[in-house]
Design an enzyme around this catalytic site. Structure first.
Site, PDB file in Angstrom:
ATOM      1  N   LYS A  24       0.830  -1.200   0.000  1.00  0.00           N
ATOM      2  CA  LYS A  24       0.000   0.000   0.000  1.00  0.00           C
ATOM      3  C   LYS A  24       0.866   1.252   0.000  1.00  0.00           C
ATOM      4  O   LYS A  24       0.599   2.212  -0.736  1.00  0.00           O
ATOM      5  CB  LYS A  24      -0.926  -0.016   1.218  1.00  0.00           C
ATOM      6  CG  LYS A  24      -1.994   1.063   1.202  1.00  0.00           C
ATOM      7  CD  LYS A  24      -2.971   0.874   2.360  1.00  0.00           C
ATOM      8  CE  LYS A  24      -3.761  -0.403   2.205  1.00  0.00           C
ATOM      9  NZ  LYS A  24      -4.726  -0.621   3.299  1.00  0.00           N
ATOM     10  N   ARG A  93      -3.474   3.002   8.371  1.00  0.00           N
ATOM     11  CA  ARG A  93      -3.833   1.821   7.573  1.00  0.00           C
ATOM     12  C   ARG A  93      -2.644   0.874   7.500  1.00  0.00           C
ATOM     13  O   ARG A  93      -1.505   1.310   7.349  1.00  0.00           O
ATOM     14  CB  ARG A  93      -4.229   2.236   6.148  1.00  0.00           C
ATOM     15  CG  ARG A  93      -5.411   3.203   6.081  1.00  0.00           C
ATOM     16  CD  ARG A  93      -5.587   3.764   4.667  1.00  0.00           C
ATOM     17  NE  ARG A  93      -6.657   4.737   4.596  1.00  0.00           N
ATOM     18  CZ  ARG A  93      -7.911   4.450   4.243  1.00  0.00           C
ATOM     19  NH1 ARG A  93      -8.228   3.210   3.911  1.00  0.00           N
ATOM     20  NH2 ARG A  93      -8.839   5.387   4.197  1.00  0.00           N
ATOM     21  N   GLY A 102      -8.388  -6.931   3.943  1.00  0.00           N
ATOM     22  CA  GLY A 102      -9.293  -7.013   5.073  1.00  0.00           C
ATOM     23  C   GLY A 102      -8.777  -7.755   6.276  1.00  0.00           C
ATOM     24  O   GLY A 102      -9.463  -7.853   7.290  1.00  0.00           O
ATOM     25  N   MET A 104      -6.007  -7.112   8.185  1.00  0.00           N
ATOM     26  CA  MET A 104      -5.443  -6.294   9.261  1.00  0.00           C
ATOM     27  C   MET A 104      -6.297  -5.037   9.430  1.00  0.00           C
ATOM     28  O   MET A 104      -7.290  -4.852   8.744  1.00  0.00           O
ATOM     29  CB  MET A 104      -3.981  -5.973   8.966  1.00  0.00           C
ATOM     30  CG  MET A 104      -3.097  -7.202   9.088  1.00  0.00           C
ATOM     31  SD  MET A 104      -1.381  -6.869   8.676  1.00  0.00           S
ATOM     32  CE  MET A 104      -1.478  -6.552   6.928  1.00  0.00           C
ATOM     33  N   ARG A 337      -3.898  -1.643  -6.178  1.00  0.00           N
ATOM     34  CA  ARG A 337      -3.251  -2.946  -6.031  1.00  0.00           C
ATOM     35  C   ARG A 337      -3.719  -3.846  -7.168  1.00  0.00           C
ATOM     36  O   ARG A 337      -4.746  -3.571  -7.800  1.00  0.00           O
ATOM     37  CB  ARG A 337      -3.587  -3.591  -4.687  1.00  0.00           C
ATOM     38  CG  ARG A 337      -5.069  -3.864  -4.472  1.00  0.00           C
ATOM     39  CD  ARG A 337      -5.326  -4.358  -3.070  1.00  0.00           C
ATOM     40  NE  ARG A 337      -6.758  -4.459  -2.784  1.00  0.00           N
ATOM     41  CZ  ARG A 337      -7.272  -4.617  -1.577  1.00  0.00           C
ATOM     42  NH1 ARG A 337      -6.473  -4.667  -0.529  1.00  0.00           N
ATOM     43  NH2 ARG A 337      -8.569  -4.709  -1.392  1.00  0.00           N
ATOM     44  N   HIS A 452     -16.362  -7.451   1.578  1.00  0.00           N
ATOM     45  CA  HIS A 452     -15.349  -8.403   2.061  1.00  0.00           C
ATOM     46  C   HIS A 452     -15.630  -9.812   1.548  1.00  0.00           C
ATOM     47  O   HIS A 452     -14.733 -10.504   1.048  1.00  0.00           O
ATOM     48  CB  HIS A 452     -15.335  -8.396   3.597  1.00  0.00           C
ATOM     49  CG  HIS A 452     -14.405  -9.406   4.196  1.00  0.00           C
ATOM     50  ND1 HIS A 452     -14.815 -10.671   4.550  1.00  0.00           N
ATOM     51  CD2 HIS A 452     -13.080  -9.345   4.469  1.00  0.00           C
ATOM     52  CE1 HIS A 452     -13.789 -11.343   5.035  1.00  0.00           C
ATOM     53  NE2 HIS A 452     -12.725 -10.568   5.007  1.00  0.00           N
ATOM     54  N   SER A 745      10.073 -44.044 -11.160  1.00  0.00           N
ATOM     55  CA  SER A 745       8.986 -43.105 -10.895  1.00  0.00           C
ATOM     56  C   SER A 745       8.882 -42.930  -9.388  1.00  0.00           C
ATOM     57  O   SER A 745       8.675 -43.903  -8.663  1.00  0.00           O
ATOM     58  CB  SER A 745       7.662 -43.624 -11.460  1.00  0.00           C
ATOM     59  OG  SER A 745       6.622 -42.703 -11.198  1.00  0.00           O
ATOM     60  N   CYS A 813       4.968 -39.716  -9.585  1.00  0.00           N
ATOM     61  CA  CYS A 813       3.549 -40.034  -9.754  1.00  0.00           C
ATOM     62  C   CYS A 813       2.761 -39.903  -8.455  1.00  0.00           C
ATOM     63  O   CYS A 813       1.612 -40.318  -8.386  1.00  0.00           O
ATOM     64  CB  CYS A 813       3.378 -41.436 -10.335  1.00  0.00           C
ATOM     65  SG  CYS A 813       4.024 -42.757  -9.286  1.00  0.00           S
ATOM     66  N   TYR A 833       9.295 -36.118 -16.285  1.00  0.00           N
ATOM     67  CA  TYR A 833       7.850 -35.866 -16.321  1.00  0.00           C
ATOM     68  C   TYR A 833       7.280 -35.837 -14.910  1.00  0.00           C
ATOM     69  O   TYR A 833       7.895 -36.325 -13.956  1.00  0.00           O
ATOM     70  CB  TYR A 833       7.123 -36.924 -17.166  1.00  0.00           C
ATOM     71  CG  TYR A 833       7.110 -38.308 -16.575  1.00  0.00           C
ATOM     72  CD1 TYR A 833       6.118 -38.700 -15.670  1.00  0.00           C
ATOM     73  CD2 TYR A 833       8.079 -39.258 -16.924  1.00  0.00           C
ATOM     74  CE1 TYR A 833       6.104 -39.980 -15.118  1.00  0.00           C
ATOM     75  CE2 TYR A 833       8.070 -40.537 -16.378  1.00  0.00           C
ATOM     76  CZ  TYR A 833       7.076 -40.885 -15.474  1.00  0.00           C
ATOM     77  OH  TYR A 833       7.066 -42.152 -14.938  1.00  0.00           O
TER      78      TYR A 833
END
Length: 866
Positions: A24, A93, A102, A104, A337, A452, A745, A813, A833
């Site tokens: 901010k 702020r 929202g 803090m 933001r 919010h 794998s 995997c 992979y």
């Protein structure tokens, strides 16, 4: 006195960027540099927070620095902080380096007291505005700084509105608000045993401490944990000269987005409340108007806002979320933001920004959160079968969700353990964050598209309907268009249309759009890692291929034995005491196995298919002892019982002790491959994988068995034989095992269990949740790969395996194969992979491309503002 500088004005250079000033603060400084209308002010840095967090007191010299910057603000504004005649008022702020909307605290109108409010009323000739500002200060200060029960002040306001017959706060007059101030001062006196503090400097420094303290509130910790934000970065504090949206009809406050955060469309999107202050919009206390309504009542400010939004999007090359206030027709920007947005919106905005020449394809790939794609792969309401909606609200965050009604966050967390829930509230607050995470969707009585509930739900990818008409709440009951709903009653919400249904409504699979396909096609150009799927049925294989899977990395054969026709035969094989009996049962199972493999090979024609031979212990195919149908079965269940079956008679050990089981499976695979080749004219790419190998001799014997059976069934047809690496010993002795394997794998589900000495099935209900709450562990190692511990073993295995066999193909995997951080690690250590569930294939494709771009040195995406 410390030599560290802790405070910087918005209009002076700072060497630390967002890490020092917070998102901010840096946004306010950059908007000031651009010449946009920003209130004057200064930022107290994150260095000050870190000092405070250690010592639990404000650092030496901070109070003097703040006093000097307040004096500068007084000189520029021509007003004095704490003056009784024409007071300078400020807000405090929060602002961390990473946006936490929202989570803090903010306090407005600091500097007012009993004398200053009279001076402000006289100076502005607007007593209503003055007393409205003062009552807001008492409430915010009392709740945030002094911890007064947040229900007390709103209850007093509601009682006054009932007494005066006022529908909204704006309907209260100056004398009403004067009386409300007296009521609020009485609440403060009753709760704290003292008068509301009159000293402006005392108010300010206590407010700074309170904002620092809000970094460690439960809601902020939950939000950071859910979003992977480190606990140690801290927050800055911004002290900003007040501008007032509550001065009358030519004033107001709002939130605007440069593009639609729900769809990504290039259109102005936002909301505006006349004669209000900022928390009224975010809290959803009043239902605002679309931001376009400003054009009629404040055309000059509206035109200026549109121009500012264009400049900000061009500056940051990203969708922006801007908070603004209009005071007597003059526009002020309070924050910019990067906008929280749905996955669909993120994709559309990124693709269109590439087409507009604003960003590159590489930029577009970097700025999409891979995990967010999961939103697009979730079910939605079937419009053809949806009944008539019971009510309608604002379509705040898209998607369909069905679940039992709950009315508070704690209940949502508890009931979600047993099934899906919908959190139903008048409006949500930051303290509801844990319930919002647990719920499938959110429904609110009040609030708009930038409330919010809406903002947080969009960021999480949760369906949300806000400001629902026809919905009201009283203790334990939701009244919804004639229906009285109690806790546990099922409702369905459609966050895309805003409709709310009583009961369960059918959900249908998602439909992927052109933006999704376009961006994923760009990722395929950059990634090195191939992406396969874990699939056990032809349907799963076909779905995975639709999502771009390049083969099957794990086909679990045990799932094929649980069908209604198959399980009794499987149990007959297990109960057989001699090999001939087992072989007779296996011969009856073989056609089932062959048919399954034929379907999978056909669905994956031309792509590799890795089939894991039977892995789980045999007792899993039998009922509990008390449910056995006869004494023979009970006796066999007792024989097969193991104290720790995960480390017992399973995996390759089954194949060595009962080789006839693996022989049957290999025959079924070979026959299926021949049948599909004859039907399609193309031989499947078959990979046979032996699980839980810890010794090279185990694999040597099993490979010999595999090749013998394969030669009998499909001589001349290509295939490969390899193993899952699931044990620490297999990693350490990978060089020996590689002499017998054509591929590795990593089965990281079991490798994590065996490396950490932790049972995945038991940990969540015993200690793991507590470990995560107390930050013993930053992440769940069964969700995000433990790259230092388990990852260290993987590094050893890769190096050892490729020392013996330089071209050894290696993949993963386990469930980690679809998790972005884990995929980045797999790229780093040189795997070939990853393999994951079909619905995570798009996530893996994007994460693999991001890992490759990061290795090539592409700049990392950093969201603007905060």
């Amino acid at each position: 006195m410390s030599n560290t500088r802790f405070v910087f004005d918005f209009d002076e250079p700072s060497p630390g960027g967002r890490e020092l000033l917070g998102g901010k603060g840096v946004g306010l400084a950059e908007m000031t540099e651009l010449g946009l209308p920003v209130p004057r002010g200064f930022t107290i840095t994150t260095d000050a927070f870190r000092s405070y967090a250690v010592a639990r007191q404000l650092p030496d010299g901070l109070a003097e620095e703040v006093q000097a910057h307040v004096a500068s603000l007084e000189a520029k504004s021509g007003r004095r902080f704490g003056d009784h005649d024409d007071p300078l008022l400020v807000s405090v702020r929060s602002g961390a380096a990473v946006s936490m909307p929202g989570m803090m605290d903010t306090i407005l109108n600091l500097g007012l007291n009993d004398e200053a409010v009279e001076g402000l009323a006289a100076r502005t000739a607007n007593p209503r505005f003055a007393f409205d500002s003062y009552r807001r200060l008492i409430q915010m200060f009392g709740e945030v700084v002094d911890g007064i029960d947040p229900r007390r002040f709103p209850e007093a306001l509601a009682a006054l509105k009932r007494e005066r017959g006022a529908a909204t706060d704006a309907d209260l007059g100056a004398e009403d608000l004067r009386a409300l101030v007296e009521s609020y001062r009485g609440i403060y006196r009753e709760e704290k045993g003292s008068e509301f503090p009159a000293g402006a400097t005392d108010q300010l420094m206590r407010a700074v401490r309170a904002v620092f303290d809000s970094w460690d509130t439960p809601r902020a910790r939950v939000y950071r944990g859910a979003n992977g934000i480190p606990d140690d970065i801290g927050t800055a504090v911004n002290v900003v000269q007040m501008v007032f949206g509550n001065k009358g009809d030519r004033s107001g406050t709002g939130v605007a987005f440069t593009r639609n955060p729900a769809t990504g469309a290039r259109e102005l999107y936002g909301e505006f409340l006349a004669n209000a202050q900022g928390e009224d919009v975010v809290a959803g206390i009043r239902t605002p108007q679309p931001v376009e309504a400003m054009a009629l009542i404040m055309p000059g400010a509206y035109a200026e806002l549109r121009a500012a939004l264009r400049r900000l999007e061009e500056r940051y090359r990203d969708m922006q979320d801007v908070e603004f206030t209009v005071e007597d027709g003059a526009l002020y920007l309070l924050q910019t933001r990067a906008a929280k947005r749905t996955a669909a919106a993120a994709l559309k905005a990124a693709v269109e920004m590439v087409e507009e020449g604003m960003i590159s394809r590489e930029d577009a790939i970097a700025r999409i959160d891979p995990a967010s794609l999961d939103q697009l792969l979730h079910p939605r309401i079937d419009p053809a079968e949806a009944p008539k909606a019971a009510a309608k609200g604002l379509n705040a965050s898209p998607g369909g969700a069905c679940g039992g009604v709950v009315f508070d966050a704690e209940t949502a967390v508890e009931r979600a353990k047993g099934g899906p829930v919908i959190l139903v509230r008048n409006e949500t607050t930051p303290d509801d964050i844990h319930g919002m995470i647990a719920a499938q969707g959110i429904l609110t009585v009040h609030g708009g598209m930038t409330s919010h509930a809406a903002v947080v739900a969009r960021g999480m990818g949760k369906p949300c309907v806000a400001g629902c008409e026809g919905l009201s709440l009283e203790e334990g009951v939701a009244h919804l268009a004639g229906h009285d709903l109690r806790e546990g009653d099922v409702i369905t919400i459609d966050g895309g249309s805003g409709r709310v249904y009583v009961g369960k409504v059918k959900l249908v699979p998602p439909q992927l759009n052109e933006d999704f396909e376009t961006l994923l096609s760009w990722t395929d150009v950059h990634r090195r890692l191939r992406v396969r799927a874990n699939a056990d049925t032809p349907e799963d294989a076909a779905r995975a291929r639709e999502f771009g899977a390049e083969g099957i990395g794990l086909c679990r054969t045990e799932h094929m034995f649980f069908g209604e026709e198959r399980l009794p035969v499987m149990q007959e094989m297990i109960l057989a005491e001699k090999e001939p009996g087992r072989r007779a049962a296996l011969e009856r199972l073989l056609p089932f196995q062959q048919a399954d493999f034929e379907g999978i090979f056909a669905a994956m024609s031309g792509l590799p298919v890795t089939i894991r031979l039977l892995d789980p212990p045999l007792h899993e195919f039998l009922p509990l002892e008390e449910q056995a149908i006869d004494e023979r079965m009970r006796a066999r269940i007792r024989v097969l019982h193991e104290s720790n079956p995960m480390l017992g008679m399973r995996g390759c050990r089954l194949g060595l002790v009962y080789p006839e089981i693996y022989e049957m499976q290999i025959r079924a695979i070979a026959r299926a491959a021949l049948a599909v080749e004859a039907r399609l004219g193309e031989a499947p790419l078959v990979e046979i994988m032996h699980p839980l190998v810890g010794f090279a001799e185990e694999l040597r014997r099993l490979r010999e068995l595999t090749e013998r059976v394969w030669a009998q069934e499909a001589p001349g047809m290509a295939h490969t034989v390899g193993t899952m690496i699931e044990l620490p010993r297999a990693c350490i002795r990978a060089d020996e095992i590689a002499a017998e394997a054509q591929f590795f794998s990593f089965g990281t589900n079991d490798l994590t269990q065996t490396a950490l000495g932790v049972s995945r099935d038991d940990a969540d209900r015993t200690f793991l949740t507590r470990y995560l709450e107390d930050r013993v562990l930053e992440r769940n190692p069964f969700e995000v790969l433990d790259t230092e511990g388990v990852g260290g073993l993987m590094r050893i295995a890769v190096a050892g395996g490729r020392t013996t066999s330089p071209g050894l193909k290696i993949g993963i995997c386990g469930e980690h194969g679809g998790e972005p951080h884990s995929i980045a690690f797999c790229h780093e250590i040189g795997l070939d992979y990853v393999s994951c569930s079909p619905f995570r294939v798009p996530i893996a494709r994007l994460a693999a491309a991001q890992a490759a771009l990061a290795q090539e040195g592409a700049s990392r995406y950093v969201a603007a503002g905060g």
